[in-house]
Design a protein around this motif. Structure first.
Motif, PDB file in Angstrom:
ATOM      1  N   ARG A  91       0.835  -1.202   0.000  1.00 19.83           N
ATOM      2  CA  ARG A  91       0.000   0.000   0.000  1.00 19.83           C
ATOM      3  C   ARG A  91       0.866   1.247   0.000  1.00 19.83           C
ATOM      4  N   LEU A  92       1.975   1.202   0.743  1.00 22.93           N
ATOM      5  CA  LEU A  92       2.923   2.320   0.715  1.00 22.93           C
ATOM      6  C   LEU A  92       3.530   2.470  -0.670  1.00 22.93           C
ATOM      7  N   ALA A  93       3.847   1.342  -1.301  1.00 23.09           N
ATOM      8  CA  ALA A  93       4.451   1.395  -2.635  1.00 23.09           C
ATOM      9  C   ALA A  93       3.486   1.964  -3.662  1.00 23.09           C
ATOM     10  N   GLU A  94       2.217   1.590  -3.554  1.00 26.73           N
ATOM     11  CA  GLU A  94       1.233   2.161  -4.471  1.00 26.73           C
ATOM     12  C   GLU A  94       1.205   3.680  -4.372  1.00 26.73           C
ATOM     13  N   ASN A  99       7.998   4.135  -9.795  1.00 29.86           N
ATOM     14  CA  ASN A  99       8.176   3.199 -10.895  1.00 29.86           C
ATOM     15  C   ASN A  99       6.872   2.478 -11.197  1.00 29.86           C
ATOM     16  N   ASP A 100       6.448   2.526 -12.461  1.00 29.88           N
ATOM     17  CA  ASP A 100       5.180   1.895 -12.842  1.00 29.88           C
ATOM     18  C   ASP A 100       5.188   0.395 -12.572  1.00 29.88           C
ATOM     19  N   GLY A 101       6.317  -0.247 -12.854  1.00 29.06           N
ATOM     20  CA  GLY A 101       6.410  -1.687 -12.651  1.00 29.06           C
ATOM     21  C   GLY A 101       6.260  -2.074 -11.190  1.00 29.06           C
ATOM     22  N   LEU A 102       6.878  -1.310 -10.306  1.00 33.94           N
ATOM     23  CA  LEU A 102       6.763  -1.594  -8.884  1.00 33.94           C
ATOM     24  C   LEU A 102       5.348  -1.333  -8.375  1.00 33.94           C
ATOM     25  N   ARG A 103       4.717  -0.297  -8.890  1.00 38.81           N
ATOM     26  CA  ARG A 103       3.336  -0.030  -8.470  1.00 38.81           C
ATOM     27  C   ARG A 103       2.401  -1.141  -8.935  1.00 38.81           C
ATOM     28  N   ASP A 104       2.608  -1.640 -10.145  1.00 40.39           N
ATOM     29  CA  ASP A 104       1.797  -2.761 -10.631  1.00 40.39           C
ATOM     30  C   ASP A 104       2.036  -4.001  -9.772  1.00 40.39           C
ATOM     31  N   ASP A 153      13.259  11.940  -1.528  1.00 41.42           N
ATOM     32  CA  ASP A 153      12.996  12.040  -2.970  1.00 41.42           C
ATOM     33  C   ASP A 153      14.227  11.608  -3.767  1.00 41.42           C
ATOM     34  N   ASP A 154      14.953  10.637  -3.226  1.00 40.42           N
ATOM     35  CA  ASP A 154      16.209  10.220  -3.847  1.00 40.42           C
ATOM     36  C   ASP A 154      16.141   8.809  -4.421  1.00 40.42           C
ATOM     37  N   GLY A 155      14.943   8.254  -4.508  1.00 41.66           N
ATOM     38  CA  GLY A 155      14.797   6.905  -5.050  1.00 41.66           C
ATOM     39  C   GLY A 155      15.008   5.805  -4.037  1.00 41.66           C
ATOM     40  N   GLN A 208      12.643 -10.971  -9.424  1.00 37.11           N
ATOM     41  CA  GLN A 208      13.962 -11.251  -9.985  1.00 37.11           C
ATOM     42  C   GLN A 208      14.031 -10.907 -11.466  1.00 37.11           C
ATOM     43  N   ALA A 209      12.881 -10.907 -12.139  1.00 36.96           N
ATOM     44  CA  ALA A 209      12.844 -10.598 -13.565  1.00 36.96           C
ATOM     45  C   ALA A 209      12.737  -9.110 -13.843  1.00 36.96           C
ATOM     46  N   MET A 210      12.508  -8.316 -12.811  1.00 33.68           N
ATOM     47  CA  MET A 210      12.391  -6.876 -13.018  1.00 33.68           C
ATOM     48  C   MET A 210      13.723  -6.300 -13.500  1.00 33.68           C
ATOM     49  N   PRO A 211      13.684  -5.344 -14.418  1.00 33.85           N
ATOM     50  CA  PRO A 211      14.921  -4.693 -14.847  1.00 33.85           C
ATOM     51  C   PRO A 211      15.566  -3.933 -13.704  1.00 33.85           C
ATOM     52  N   ALA A 212      16.858  -3.765 -13.785  1.00 36.63           N
ATOM     53  CA  ALA A 212      17.597  -3.110 -12.691  1.00 36.63           C
ATOM     54  C   ALA A 212      17.076  -1.719 -12.395  1.00 36.63           C
ATOM     55  N   ASP A 213      16.588  -1.016 -13.432  1.00 38.59           N
ATOM     56  CA  ASP A 213      16.140   0.355 -13.191  1.00 38.59           C
ATOM     57  C   ASP A 213      14.790   0.425 -12.501  1.00 38.59           C
ATOM     58  N   ALA A 214      14.187  -0.732 -12.182  1.00 31.63           N
ATOM     59  CA  ALA A 214      12.914  -0.713 -11.474  1.00 31.63           C
ATOM     60  C   ALA A 214      13.077  -0.161 -10.069  1.00 31.63           C
ATOM     61  N   ALA A 215      14.294  -0.201  -9.568  1.00 28.58           N
ATOM     62  CA  ALA A 215      14.542   0.288  -8.193  1.00 28.58           C
ATOM     63  C   ALA A 215      15.477   1.490  -8.189  1.00 28.58           C
TER      64      ALA A 215
END
Length: 216
Positions: A91-94, A99-104, A153-155, A208-215
């Motif tokens: 819920r915090l991540a939403e 990142n759209d992928g992380l929210r999904d 706000d630093d990712g 594990q399949a998420m691209p590195a830039d997802a984080a």
């Protein structure tokens, strides 16, 4: 220390997973006997202790087989706390992920873990194992860390959320696999574990399949 790439050292993850199961066993074993002060309500994750560091986790002993000897109440407490953590963290991540992928992914976690919680309650009741209404302190500390990261706000929030999710799902795989192989435990609980395990493994594979830039 935060996860910054797909190539996190295996020994670090083993240590972190071991800490989670060691904590789950110790906390669940005394859950029904401890005072209210020993429990942290799932809706109030403010804790007085400091958030555990990665160096603390790496010092934990290897207890990857702990779930194979858990009592039903211990397993239920660990599984329920994990579900409560997943729901609240996601819920915090939403709300805070950039990142759209992380929210999904977070949206899927909420849906799946709410369903798992709903299935666990009647099965646990049948097995005589009460379902806790508060997550274990370690999970509450993880939520507290996410809440702190969400104010930056630093990712760092996305990196921490993904790191925690990998750790939590590795722990959950070990937890449910251990119970699913039990022949001396509740048939219903073992069946629940067997049903839940593939879903948790799927979640871990998604991470594990998420691209590195997802984080990033």
């Amino acid at each position: 220390m935060l996860l910054t790439s797909e190539n996190t050292a295996p020994d670090r993850r083993v240590g972190l997973r071991a800490l989670g199961l060691a904590s789950a066993v110790a906390l669940a074993a005394c859950g029904s006997q401890g005072s209210d002060a020993d429990r942290v309500d799932a809706t109030d994750t403010t804790v007085a202790t400091e958030t555990p560091t990665m160096s603390d986790a790496m010092a934990a002993p290897d207890v990857t087989e702990a779930s194979s000897t858990m009592q039903p109440a211990e397993y239920v407490a660990a599984a329920a706390s994990g579900d409560m953590y997943e729901i609240q963290a996601s819920r915090l991540a939403e709300k805070h992920s950039k990142n759209d992928g992380l929210r999904d992914f977070a949206e899927q976690m909420i849906k799946d873990h709410e369903a798992t919680m709903a299935k666990l309650k009647p099965i646990a009741q049948e097995a005589g194992a009460p379902v806790p209404t508060a997550m274990q302190p370690r999970h509450a500390q993880m939520i507290s860390a996410l809440e702190t990261a969400s104010r930056t706000d630093d990712g760092s929030f996305d990196r921490l959320y993904r790191e925690q999710q990998i750790i939590a799902h590795e722990e959950a795989v070990t937890l449910h696999r251990g119970m699913s192989n039990r022949t001396d435990a509740s048939v219903a609980l073992a069946g629940f574990a067997r049903e839940t395990l593939p879903k948790v493994e799927q979640h871990l594979a998604m991470l594990q399949a998420m691209p590195a830039d997802a984080a990033q």
